[in-house]
Each structure stands twice: as structure tokens, then as C-alpha cells.
Design an enzyme around this catalytic site. Structure first.
Site, mmCIF file in Angstrom:
data_model
loop_
_atom_site.group_PDB
_atom_site.id
_atom_site.type_symbol
_atom_site.label_atom_id
_atom_site.label_comp_id
_atom_site.label_asym_id
_atom_site.label_seq_id
_atom_site.Cartn_x
_atom_site.Cartn_y
_atom_site.Cartn_z
ATOM 1 N N GLY A 1 12.434 8.170 -47.825
ATOM 2 C CA GLY A 1 13.396 8.979 -48.558
ATOM 3 C C GLY A 1 12.777 9.561 -49.803
ATOM 4 O O GLY A 1 11.586 9.415 -50.075
ATOM 5 N N GLY A 2 13.603 10.254 -50.590
ATOM 6 C CA GLY A 2 13.097 10.865 -51.799
ATOM 7 C C GLY A 2 12.690 9.846 -52.846
ATOM 8 O O GLY A 2 11.812 10.096 -53.665
ATOM 9 N N MET A 3 13.337 8.649 -52.832
ATOM 10 C CA MET A 3 13.082 7.653 -53.867
ATOM 11 C C MET A 3 12.552 6.335 -53.310
ATOM 12 O O MET A 3 11.931 5.573 -54.027
ATOM 13 C CB MET A 3 14.401 7.341 -54.598
ATOM 14 N N ALA A 4 12.812 6.073 -52.038
ATOM 15 C CA ALA A 4 12.490 4.759 -51.488
ATOM 16 C C ALA A 4 12.016 4.885 -50.048
ATOM 17 O O ALA A 4 12.303 5.865 -49.364
ATOM 18 C CB ALA A 4 13.716 3.837 -51.564
ATOM 19 N N GLY B 1 11.622 4.741 -42.119
ATOM 20 C CA GLY B 1 11.792 6.091 -42.656
ATOM 21 C C GLY B 1 11.384 6.157 -44.108
ATOM 22 O O GLY B 1 11.120 5.145 -44.768
ATOM 23 N N VAL C 1 11.943 2.759 -46.291
ATOM 24 C CA VAL C 1 12.738 1.753 -45.589
ATOM 25 C C VAL C 1 11.894 1.172 -44.458
ATOM 26 O O VAL C 1 11.261 1.911 -43.695
ATOM 27 C CB VAL C 1 14.042 2.359 -45.028
ATOM 28 N N ASP D 1 28.022 11.462 -51.882
ATOM 29 C CA ASP D 1 26.902 12.021 -51.111
ATOM 30 C C ASP D 1 27.120 11.794 -49.617
ATOM 31 O O ASP D 1 26.209 11.407 -48.890
ATOM 32 C CB ASP D 1 25.582 11.383 -51.559
#
Length: 686
Positions: free
Chosen positions: A20-23, A18, A25, A134
Site C-alpha cells: 500500500g501507500g504506507m504499509a 500486497g 501486508v 474511505d
């Protein structure tokens, strides 16, 4: 990062999980410990961002302080060639958001089980004074066996830290954010409890309580509007279960549960009959102080633009004419010509300099937007003085839904300001809509579904209603849209009523027995015993015995050898667990359908919880085909232990074999829905 790349000489990249906004995976193989792990790699455009790096490191620090089976474990954190990465426990499953979509409606007993696992993890964090900040279904993973794992502690903080005051911006997901945090107050344990209440609301109803066109409008609803009733959505939800939602999501943190343990304890008894007539929880009314009006914190801080003013000044010098003796006309002409040429050259240089500056100021660079959400890509393009052009959606197996696949012009290209940039956005994996195949010919259905990319499995069952080869039951609901690459479809197929003379299975392997059973249309169940006579994995005995006549679709018990028992081996305790399976009858009209739906509550669990079955998903013959899954010392939970066709309420004894260090579990599935389960069967409890 490409498949096959070995990170830091140890972690071999297998696949992308997947973005994400920063990383990003990835699934990887730990070459040293020979196990699957998840590698979280900080994205290229954030590697020089100190705040992103700090958050990345904080996630590792927060998670490693916690020891709970429902929190994703962190194995390693390191940096190589400028790439920061985390190595985490790999959870083979999906996030809770997708799980709700795939399994909704979820039986109430399972809802309680899911929330209790989540509360266990959050309670562990709170005991260490760590607030997650979060909590949302996207940060909660569900493995193939329904086991919960919480991840992403990237913005968690110690309870004493007041990050809101420092940043003046809201951190977290707006749909699950508590009113006090929206007002700019410090996050507390009660803030996490509010998020848990919203998650419980979503698991029960399949949606979040507040929606809106903008984040600000949603924030105002969280602060000012009362929590919608889950019983308005589904009146069958017990009042005690709704009360848990209402108490966890009160506007004033002092009126919520004081600890996550209190919430879990209340949730644990919410389905008890003793609380059947419990009154609705009344949210305390708080008078609004004129000086305490809701103030929504800004969602981003924009630096002030600096204005660069140029004020060129030119001073006129006095023209002096040299006093010299008269020169010949030719010398004066040459002198004037040199000055004229110099003036022309200077003018041209000035013109080109102006053109260059104007041209440079009218161009910009297409930012890096691949992999970002469409909304984030729009913001980046606007910030770069560009406009969004044509947006095209395309299916993708690599890029998540609503994230950018590519752009035209491409990233890092210099273009004129206000240029329109066309985007190709992922519409997710292409899914196929499934139909109701009950009563159809299995061979024809199998051929069509395999042509669409599905894997199809068959199980046999006798039937006096359906002819041999016709589908009795399917393990999915009609109308479901699923990814053919990741779904295996199982059909229960009628064998009619025919007799088979059993052969001697002694000495066969499990694979040979399964092959024989498929050929003769029988359903084998396997158990394991120690044996000095047969090699490990070979059949020791069977029931019914060889040469016995048995109906096609009937059960054959087979005992496989574990090999000789070692002296140092842990003692295995054998015991039975009694389970009663209630029959689910079809309805013939709308009123009886509603009655059957309510009646299915009796088939859920001994504590009478809803099954959420529909009449259209059954065989229509008064026969229920149920699949039993069992996990103990010898059995794997991913394969069917036993299949039964019942025509009335039926009690079965499930055999378990466990050592002191093992935990057993079982579940009973009908029409693709779990109607009974127990995940905590131990050596000492029986």
C-alpha cells in the site's frame, strides 16, 4: 521482509500479500495459536513520520472497537525494533475491485447480497459514531465463498471530529468522495452512504460513474453533474434497484438515506415483484446560491519556500605603510614574497570553496520509490529535482501492477540535478487468455493447459451428443485472462453412454472411492453417519448397492463413518431443502439469443433475478450440466457435493445436517456462474 522471518518471536512470514501507500501486508503463521494471519507492517520510509504512525495506530483502535462478522478483526498491535505492525484476520480471497473484474456481470440477487453485507459492517461502525471516510472496493475483501469483510479504518474518525477543517486537504479516494467533502465540509454518516451508492453503481455496471484526467475534474463532476443512470448501461436492471443508487448519491446529504439501515432495508426489497412498476426516483432540485459556489479543496499543502539571500559585504581598510628604518633590499624582497604566496594560497582556497559549494548545490539524491505507484514516484523524483527517464514495464508476481520495481540510478544514489531516472514498473502477474474448449478432446486440452502452468480437474457426465472424452462444459468464460498459478480449471467430460457394474465400496476411504470413481467415470456424493461398525472415515453403505449396473457419469451415494457418537456431542438435526433448477436453452439466432438471455432470469432464483448467462458458454446440446456445492456439519463448501445433467426444469432435495451453533449454505453453478444460492440455513429455520 523475507519469507521465514519470525516477527517478534511469534509471527512467521509466509508470503507477501500486497503493498500500500504506507504499509506492506504479509501472510504469516501465528506460531502460538497455529493459525494464518495478515501482518500489516509500516513501511521503512514512514517509520519516522509521526502522522503516518498516528494513522497506523488509529486503524487498530477503530477496528478493535467494532464487533461485526463483516469487519476484519484486529488481533494484535505492537512495535519491535522500530517496526510498527498490526496483526489482522486473514481473508483468503480478493478485493471487491478485482472481484467485479473477475465475475462481471454479477447477478442482481448477488449484488444485493454483497451490498447488504457491506451495509452490515458500515452500520456497526456508525452505531459507534465511527465514520469510515474511505469506503471503496479496494478496502472491501471477498473470500473464496463470497463472504464480505471491510478493512482499512486508517483515516476513519469519530463523527464529532472535523479533520477537513484542520488539515485543509481532502482525505479519501476521489472516485467515491461525496460532494460535501469535496467542498471542504465535515464528513458525516451521509458521506459514507454516498460512497456506498457509488460502490453499488460500480458493482452493477463494472465502472465508476465519473472519470477524468485529473482529480480536480472528477471532484467537480461529483459536485455538479447528475448521477449517470445504471439503466442506460443495462435496461434489465430493475428501476427500484436504480432508485437505491440515485437516493444514496444525491448532492445534498439531507436528501440521502438517513441511516445505512434505511439503505439496506430499501435494497432488500428492490428485487420484489411488488416494486416492478416503481417510478424513477427524482433527485430534488436545489437552487444554486451565488455565495455557495463549489469550491474544491486543495489536494496537498505545499510549504512556502524560504529564500536564503547572501549579501557579502567587504570593507576596504586603509593601507598604511609602516614607518621603519630602511632595510636591506633582500629583507624587503623576502617580505613581499611571503605576502604574495599567502595571497595566492588564499585565492586558491576561495576558488575551491566556491567550486565545492556550486557542486554540492547541483547534486541531489535519488529518493526511495520502490513499491510506490508510478504517479507517486514521478512526484518524488520531481521534488528531488530529477526527471523521469525511460519507463519499462515487466511482469512481476511480487510487485502489484503500476508500482515501481526498480530504478536506474538506484535509490539513495547521489546524482546531478535534472538527471533522468529510468523506471522499471510492474505490469502485474502475467495472465493467460482462455478459449472455448467445448467439443475438444479433453486429454489434448489438459496437456496444453498444464504446460502453461494451470491445474486441471475433470468431472464426468454421460452424454448422447458428445463422444466419450470430449469436453461438455468448462467452469470459466472464453476470453477470460487469468493467472495460471492461482487458477484451477474444471472441465465436465463426456463418458458417452456405457454401463458399469458397481463394486462393494464398504470399508474404503473417501480417497479410495474417489480414485475408483475416476477410473470408472462415476460421480460420487458423500454423506456422513455415526457408526459403531466402521472406523471413522470408512464407507458404511452405498446406493446403488454393489453389483448394480449403472451408466458411466451416473451418481453413487456413499455414506462415510463419523465413528461412534459421543454422549456429550451436540444434537445434529437432519432436514432437506427443496431447490428448483430451471433449464437454460441455447439460442439459434440473434433474436432468440436475446430471448434466452431474458429467459435466464427465470433460472436465477425464485424471485426471478438475472442469470447473465450467454448462449456461447453452454454445451449446445440442450443438456445443462450443473454443479451443486453444499456446506453443513459434514460437507465442505470448496468441493462439489453433486453434479447433474438436466434437460428440463428439475427439483432436487438437498440434505442438511446441522447443530444449533452451525450455519449451512448451498449454491448451484452452471457454466461457471452461480445461479442459485442461500448462505443462511440454520438449525432452527427448518
Amino acid at each position: 521482509m523475507n519469507k521465514g522471518y519470525v516477527l517478534n518471536g511469534r509471527y512467521k512470514i509466509v508470503d507477501r500479500l500486497g503493498e500500500g501507500g504506507m504499509a506492506d501486508v504479509y501472510l504469516a503463521q501465528d506460531l502460538i495459536l497455529d493459525r494464518e494471519v495478515a501482518v500489516k507492517l509500516l513501511r521503512l520510509d514512514f517509520r519516522d513520520n509521526p502522522k503516518a504512525k498516528k494513522r497506523f495506530q488509529h486503524e487498530a483502535l477503530a477496528a478493535t472497537e467494532l464487533d461485526n462478522p463483516h469487519i476484519v478483526g484486529i488481533y494484535d498491535v505492537d512495535e519491535v525494533e522500530g517496526m510498527q505492525y498490526l496483526v489482522m484476520e486473514y481473508v483468503n480471497g480478493e478485493d471487491l475491485k478485482q472481484y467485479i473484474k473477475d465475475h462481471f456481470p454479477i447477478p442482481y440477487a448477488q449484488v444485493v447480497d454483497i451490498m447488504e453485507q457491506i451495509c452490515s459492517a458500515v452500520g456497526e461502525a456508525h452505531r459507534h459514531n465511527i465514520i469510515h471516510r474511505d469506503l471503496k472496493p479496494q478496502n472491501i475483501l471477498v473470500d473464496k465463498n463470497g463472504y464480505i469483510k471491510i478493512t482499512d479504518f486508517g483515516i476513519s474518525r469519530l463523527e464529532s471530529e472535523d479533520t477537513m477543517t484542520q488539515t485543509k486537504s481532502i482525505i479519501g479516494s476521489i472516485h467515491y468522495l461525496s460532494p460535501e467533502r469535496i467542498k471542504g465540509q465535515m464528513a458525516t454518516k451521509q458521506s459514507d452512504i454516498y460512497s456506498l451508492g457509488i460502490i453499488l453503481y460500480e458493482v452493477l455496471t463494472g465502472k465508476v460513474p465519473f472519470t477524468g484526467d485529473t482529480a480536480v475534474s472528477i471532484a467537480i463532476k461529483h459536485s455538479q453533474e447528475p448521477m449517470p443512470s445504471v439503466r442506460d448501461f443495462d435496461p434489465r436492471i430493475p428501476q427500484a434497484l436504480e432508485n437505491v443508487v440515485l437516493k444514496a448519491t444525491t448532492k445534498d446529504p439531507k436528501d440521502r438515506y438517513q441511516t445505512v439501515g434505511d439503505l439496506a432495508a430499501d435494497l432488500n426489497t428492490s428485487l420484489d415483484k411488488s416494486r416492478a412498476n416503481e417510478p424513477k426516483f427524482e433527485v430534488p432540485q436545489v437552487e444554486n446560491d451565488l455565495n455557495e459556489q463549489t469550491r474544491v479543496m486543495p489536494f496537498s499543502a505545499l510549504p512556502e519556500n524560504e529564500m536564503l539571500n547572501q549579501s557579502p559585504a567587504a570593507k576596504d581598510g586603509q593601507a598604511t605603510q609602516p614607518t621603519a628604518e630602511k632595510a636591506p633590499k633582500r629583507r624587503r624582497f623576502r617580505h613581499r614574497r611571503r605576502w604574495l604566496i599567502a595571497g595566492i594560497i588564499g585565492f586558491l582556497v576561495l576558488v575551491f570553496a566556491v567550486i565545492f559549494l556550486v557542486s554540492a548545490n547541483s547534486r541531489t539524491t535519488v529518493p526511495v520509490i520502490t513499491g510506490t505507484l508510478r504517479s507517486d514516484a514521478t512526484e518524488k523524483l520531481t521534488s528531488a529535482d530529477l526527471k523521469v527517464g525511460k519507463v519499462t514495464y515487466r511482469h512481476s508476481v511480487k510487485v502489484d501492477r503500476n508500482r515501481v520495481i526498480s530504478s536506474d540510478p538506484k535509490e539513495n544514489t547521489r546524482v546531478k540535478k535534472n538527471t533522468r531516472v529510468a523506471l522499471v514498473v510492474s505490469s502485474g502477474i502475467k495472465k493467460v487468455r482462455l478459449d472455448n474448449y467445448v467439443g475438444q478432446d479433453y486429454s489434448e486440452v489438459k496437456r496444453k493447459l498444464e504446460a502453461q502452468g494451470f491445474k486441471v480437474r475433470r468431472r464426468n457426465a454421460p452424454s448422447g451428443t458428445f463422444r466419450s472424452g470430449k469436453i461438455l462444459q468448462q467452469d470459466f468464460a472464453a476470453g477470460d485472462r487469468v493467472n495460471p498459478k492461482t487458477h484451477t480449471l474444471t472441465f465436465v467430460v463426456s463418458t458417452g453412454i456405457q454401463q458399469v457394474i458397481l463394486k462393494n465400496l464398504t470399508g474404503m476411504t473417501k480417497a479410495q472411492v474417489v480414485s475408483y470413481a475416476n477410473k470408472e467415470r462415476l460421480n460420487p456424493t458423500f454423506d456422513y453417519v455415526y457408526s459403531n461398525r466402521e472406523a471413522k472415515g470408512k464407507v458404511v453403505s452405498q446406493s446403488p448397492a454393489a453389483q448394480t449396473s449403472i451408466q458411466q457419469g451416473g451418481n453413487v451415494a456413499v455414506w462415510l463413518s463419523r465413528g461412534p457418537k459421543a454422549k456429550s456431542q451436540d444434537e445434529i438435526k437432519s432436514f432437506n431443502v427443496k431447490v428448483t433448477i430451471h433449464i437454460f436453452q441455447n439460442a439459434t439466432d440473434e433474436s432468440s439469443s436475446e430471448s434466452s438471455l431474458n429467459g435466464s432470469v427465470q433460472a436465477q432464483t425464485p424471485s426471478d433475478q438475472s442469470d447473465s448467462e450467454t448462449a456461447s458458454s453452454t454445451t449446445g446440446s440442450g443438456e445443462n450440466v450443473v454443479l451443486i456445492y453444499l456446506k453443513d456439519h459434514d460437507h465442505d463448501f470448496s468441493t462439489v457435493y453433486k453434479q447433474m445433467v438436466i434437460t428440463k426444469d428439475t427439483t432436487v432435495m438437498l440434505p442438511f445436517k446441522l447443530t444449533k451453533n452451525e450455519t449451512g449454505r448451498y449454491k448451484v453453478v452452471r457454466d461457471g456462474k452461480t445461479i442459485l444460492r442461500d448462505n443462511n440455513i440454520t438449525y432452527d429455520s427448518h
